[in-house]
Write an enzyme that holds these catalytic residues in place. Structure first.
Site, PDB file in Angstrom:
ATOM      1  N   GLU A  84       0.565  -1.481  -0.177  1.00 28.73           N
ATOM      2  CA  GLU A  84       0.030  -0.243  -0.171  1.00 28.73           C
ATOM      3  C   GLU A  84       0.952   0.940   0.061  1.00 28.73           C
ATOM      4  OE1 GLU A  84      -0.702   2.113   2.790  1.00 28.73           O
ATOM      5  OE2 GLU A  84       0.931   1.265   4.574  1.00 28.73           O
ATOM      6  N   LEU A  92      -0.257   4.899   1.077  1.00 27.59           N
ATOM      7  CA  LEU A  92      -1.748   4.773   1.934  1.00 27.59           C
ATOM      8  C   LEU A  92      -0.323   6.067   2.974  1.00 27.59           C
ATOM      9  CD1 LEU A  92      -4.075   2.347   2.265  1.00 27.59           C
ATOM     10  CD2 LEU A  92      -3.826   3.754   0.207  1.00 27.59           C
ATOM     11  N   ARG A  93      -0.689   7.070   2.458  1.00 27.67           N
ATOM     12  CA  ARG A  93      -1.086   8.478   3.324  1.00 27.67           C
ATOM     13  C   ARG A  93      -1.925   8.587   4.555  1.00 27.67           C
ATOM     14  NH1 ARG A  93       0.338  12.861  -1.121  1.00 27.67           N
ATOM     15  NH2 ARG A  93      -1.646  12.019  -1.790  1.00 27.67           N
ATOM     16  N   PHE A 111       6.520  16.901  -1.315  1.00 24.41           N
ATOM     17  CA  PHE A 111       8.021  16.480  -0.450  1.00 24.41           C
ATOM     18  C   PHE A 111       9.335  17.157   0.340  1.00 24.41           C
ATOM     19  CE2 PHE A 111       6.775  12.814   2.423  1.00 24.41           C
ATOM     20  CZ  PHE A 111       5.612  12.808   1.789  1.00 24.41           C
ATOM     21  N   LEU A 112       8.833  18.542  -0.228  1.00 26.61           N
ATOM     22  CA  LEU A 112      10.120  19.611  -0.454  1.00 26.61           C
ATOM     23  C   LEU A 112       9.958  20.565   0.497  1.00 26.61           C
ATOM     24  CD1 LEU A 112      11.432  19.935  -3.970  1.00 26.61           C
ATOM     25  CD2 LEU A 112      12.127  19.010  -2.057  1.00 26.61           C
ATOM     26  N   CYS A 161       5.336   5.087   9.514  1.00 28.13           N
ATOM     27  CA  CYS A 161       5.602   4.909   8.514  1.00 28.13           C
ATOM     28  C   CYS A 161       7.432   4.372   8.010  1.00 28.13           C
ATOM     29  CB  CYS A 161       5.199   3.735   7.358  1.00 28.13           C
ATOM     30  SG  CYS A 161       3.643   3.994   7.763  1.00 28.13           S
ATOM     31  N   LYS A 214      10.093   3.972  10.888  1.00 27.25           N
ATOM     32  CA  LYS A 214      10.427   1.878  11.072  1.00 27.25           C
ATOM     33  C   LYS A 214      10.761   2.249   9.882  1.00 27.25           C
ATOM     34  CE  LYS A 214       5.864   0.177  10.589  1.00 27.25           C
ATOM     35  NZ  LYS A 214       6.004  -1.180   8.890  1.00 27.25           N
ATOM     36  N   ARG A 222       1.985   8.837  16.580  1.00 21.61           N
ATOM     37  CA  ARG A 222       3.462   8.194  16.784  1.00 21.61           C
ATOM     38  C   ARG A 222       4.652   8.312  15.811  1.00 21.61           C
ATOM     39  NH1 ARG A 222       1.048   2.942  13.727  1.00 21.61           N
ATOM     40  NH2 ARG A 222      -0.551   4.269  12.950  1.00 21.61           N
TER      41      ARG A 222
HETATM   42  C1  UGA Z   1       3.931   7.282   4.394  1.00 18.49           C
HETATM   43  C2  UGA Z   1       4.302   7.192   3.145  1.00 18.49           C
HETATM   44  O1  UGA Z   1       3.826   8.851   2.204  1.00 18.49           O
HETATM   45  C3  UGA Z   1       3.202   6.289   2.194  1.00 18.49           C
HETATM   46  O2  UGA Z   1       3.255   6.733   0.705  1.00 18.49           O
HETATM   47  C4  UGA Z   1       3.110   4.626   2.442  1.00 18.49           C
HETATM   48  O3  UGA Z   1       1.770   4.297   1.971  1.00 18.49           O
HETATM   49  C5  UGA Z   1       3.213   5.478   4.020  1.00 18.49           C
HETATM   50  O4  UGA Z   1       3.593   6.164   4.902  1.00 18.49           O
HETATM   51  C6  UGA Z   1       2.949   3.770   4.930  1.00 18.49           C
HETATM   52  O5  UGA Z   1       3.810   3.260   4.511  1.00 18.49           O
HETATM   53  O6  UGA Z   1       2.005   3.314   4.843  1.00 18.49           O
HETATM   54  P1  UGA Z   1       2.746   8.529   6.246  1.00 18.49           P
HETATM   55  O7  UGA Z   1       3.616   8.277   7.184  1.00 18.49           O
HETATM   56  O8  UGA Z   1       0.833   8.783   6.280  1.00 18.49           O
HETATM   57  O9  UGA Z   1       2.698   8.293   4.360  1.00 18.49           O
HETATM   58  O10 UGA Z   1       2.888  10.959   6.073  1.00 18.49           O
HETATM   59  P2  UGA Z   1       3.178  11.294   4.794  1.00 18.49           P
HETATM   60  O11 UGA Z   1       2.190  12.586   4.299  1.00 18.49           O
HETATM   61  O12 UGA Z   1       4.167  10.366   3.675  1.00 18.49           O
HETATM   62  O13 UGA Z   1       4.417  12.404   6.138  1.00 18.49           O
HETATM   63  C7  UGA Z   1       5.346  11.341   6.667  1.00 18.49           C
HETATM   64  C8  UGA Z   1       6.701  12.931   7.681  1.00 18.49           C
HETATM   65  O14 UGA Z   1       6.620  13.984   6.191  1.00 18.49           O
HETATM   66  C9  UGA Z   1       5.045  13.380   8.462  1.00 18.49           C
HETATM   67  O15 UGA Z   1       5.922  13.787   9.203  1.00 18.49           O
HETATM   68  C10 UGA Z   1       5.315  15.097   7.620  1.00 18.49           C
HETATM   69  O16 UGA Z   1       4.418  15.892   8.206  1.00 18.49           O
HETATM   70  C11 UGA Z   1       6.745  14.588   7.039  1.00 18.49           C
HETATM   71  N1  UGA Z   1       7.060  15.762   6.296  1.00 18.49           N
HETATM   72  C12 UGA Z   1       5.682  15.502   4.095  1.00 18.49           C
HETATM   73  C13 UGA Z   1       7.271  16.805   5.569  1.00 18.49           C
HETATM   74  O17 UGA Z   1       8.156  17.407   6.811  1.00 18.49           O
HETATM   75  N2  UGA Z   1       7.226  17.844   4.678  1.00 18.49           N
HETATM   76  C14 UGA Z   1       7.113  17.026   3.297  1.00 18.49           C
HETATM   77  O18 UGA Z   1       7.181  18.079   2.424  1.00 18.49           O
HETATM   78  C15 UGA Z   1       6.378  16.073   3.386  1.00 18.49           C
END
Ligand code: UGA
Length: 471
Positions: A183, A185-186, A284-285, A295, A298, A363
């Site tokens: 998956e 999924l975010r 993601f910037l 995720c 881990k 988490r």
């Molecule tokens: C992430 C991946 O994006 C999904 O594709 C994946 O399916 C999921 O893990 C998983 O393995 O189940 P998620 O952990 O829900 O999803 O969250 P993200 O939206 O990816 O954000 C991760 C972290 O990065 C957050 O703390 C967020 O605040 C941070 N982030 C994200 C930033 O600091 N800057 C950004 O530009 C984007």
């Protein structure tokens, strides 16, 4: 939130319309296979509802009978925008159901999706004990051919291990296939991510399994969603490699933002200038207080562990984790620069506890690190999160939880914005400033306009945007 739900409904309508228009199939299977989902956590429930939305017959089960009972009374056990709507819709159509009878659900299935947790063990490896007990349960129920799919994030080699576990129980290798279908999924946008994915990845070892999986995702494949057909190990690796790559990208932009803090460059402009290069892309910037969630931390650790077992050093992955630990201390360090190290008579408002917006998940949230450091230095905390107050209460039962950003700010010495919730983007800076003792605000998500801070006479800090010309 309303806006998001509207967008989601539109997506569902478009999706369904397209699904009805195009009904040709390249698969020799004419009926949709019956699906059983094991584990109704965030991955299982979103996938179950999403697969039902694709027209499949889906039964979800879980050893946690309480969750199933909640679902059977229309209550969604997790906070995920749009999930209730899609669950309700598919329950009403009869395509989605929930049962506590695990063995019966397994027996009825053609395809079993394993969606149980794979938490991190003490040594950084993925703990596969829930996968193992699920496979043992499947072994007890296996009477006819089944496709057994790992949807949870599992280390490379898990598919082969599942096969060997089943065969060790005397099960004929021809009576099942193991498939990897990770998956992507975010949290917070999981329903949208399921229904409009960038790609579908299917790793399998037999044509029969590929054909059945094609049928499961037929409606998406007809819409030309890119489909990657590969073997089990490659599919399992795609998931880890993707998450670790995104984590590296975040650590990189966070470090560049820290440099911008010192040089006076505007990190937002830098990210924009980088992101227009198609090889980099603009996603993601956004620099911030470090990545969190269940995720990235881990999965990056599990990937490192996996590689070490094979004698490979993943220096970049390791560096991104180290950089992230440093980044998570930034909000505190920025506050100390303004208020000094002794915070014993200070009260700090923390706005945002979830690791990101639109979830109640805390988490590995950077807020945890910030609160820990503040408490260690004697500060009192007044916290507010639109969804995660209750989840954080389990971690910090003794801090004060508030019902709004304004209540949290009342009488405090400084405000730190930790999560990019939509409602924080519209904070009334004039009003909230009058509630605090001294107008000090740290915006670790760069969500508020810098000229507004200046206009309302704040002492402020942001991430990578200390420049005078920023707005
Ligand atoms: C992430 C991946 O994006 C999904 O594709 C994946 O399916 C999921 O893990 C998983 O393995 O189940 P998620 O952990 O829900 O999803 O969250 P993200 O939206 O990816 O954000 C991760 C972290 O990065 C957050 O703390 C967020 O605040 C941070 N982030 C994200 C930033 O600091 N800057 C950004 O530009 C984007």
């Amino acid at each position: 939130m309303k806006k998001q739900l509207c967008a989601l409904s539109l997506l569902l309508i478009l999706f369904n319309a397209k699904g009805i228009e195009q009904s040709t199939t390249s698969s020799r299977y004419t009926t949709n296979p019956k699906i059983t989902i094991i584990g109704v956590g965030y991955v299982g429930l979103v996938s179950g509802a999403g697969l039902a939305e694709l027209g499949n017959q889906v039964m979800c089960t879980d050893i946690d009978t309480k969750k199933i009972e909640m679902l059977n009374t229309g209550t969604i056990p997790i906070y995920e925008p749009g999930l209730k709507e899609i669950v309700d819709h598919n329950v009403a159509t009869g395509r989605l159901s929930f049962t506590t009878n695990v063995l019966q659900a397994l027996d009825a299935a053609d395809v079993i999706f394993i969606c149980v947790g794979t938490p991190m063990a003490d040594n950084g490896a993925a703990d596969l004990s829930y996968i193992q007990s699920t496979v043992e349960m499947i072994a007890r129920a296996l009477k006819s051919y089944k496709v057994i799919v790992t949807k949870s994030t599992v280390p490379t080699g898990t598919g082969a291990w599942i096969r060997s576990l089943l065969q060790a129980k005397g099960i004929d290798g021809a009576s099942f296939d193991v498939v990897s279908n990770p998956e992507f999924l975010r949290e917070g946008t999981a329903v949208k991510d399921f229904l409009a994915p960038d790609r579908i990845v299917i790793g399998a070892e037999s044509e029969r399994a590929f054909e059945i999986m094609n049928k499961v995702y037929e409606k998406m494949i007809e819409r030309d969603v890119p489909l990657i057909r590969t073997n089990l190990v490659a599919s399992e690796t795609i998931k880890y490699a993707s998450n670790a790559f995104l984590a590296i990208k975040l650590s990189y932009i966070n470090e560049i933002a820290n440099l911008c803090d010192e040089t006076g460059a505007d990190a937002k402009a830098v990210a924009q200038g980088m992101g227009l290069d198609k090889r980099i892309n603009p996603y993601f910037l956004n620099p911030g207080p470090g990545f969190g969630g269940s995720c990235f931390p881990k999965d990056s650790r599990a990937l490192l562990y996996m590689a070490q077992l094979k004698g490979i050093d993943l220096h970049t992955v390791n560096a991104s984790l180290i950089a992230n630990e440093t980044q998570k201390k930034k909000p505190f360090e920025k506050l100390v620069k303004i208020l000094g190290e002794d915070l014993s008579n200070k009260t700090i408002a923390i706005l945002g506890l979830a690791f990101k917006a639109n979830t109640d998940d805390i988490r590995c949230s950077p807020s945890i690190t910030t609160i820990e450091l503040l408490l260690k230095h004697g500060a009192k905390i007044q916290a507010y999160d639109p969804a995660a107050n209750e989840t954080m209460r389990h971690v910090f039962p003794d801090i004060t939880y508030c019902r709004s950003a304004y209540q949290a700010a009342k009488g405090t010495d400084a405000i730190i914005i930790m999560t990019e919730w939509e409602e924080f983007k519209y904070l009334d800076l004039a009003k909230i400033g009058t509630l605090t003792k001294s107008r000090i605000l740290i915006d670790t998500r760069n969500i508020l306009p810098i000229n507004e801070f200046k206009k309302h006479n704040y002492t402020f800090d942001v991430i990578g945007r200390r420049c005078l010309s920023c707005h």
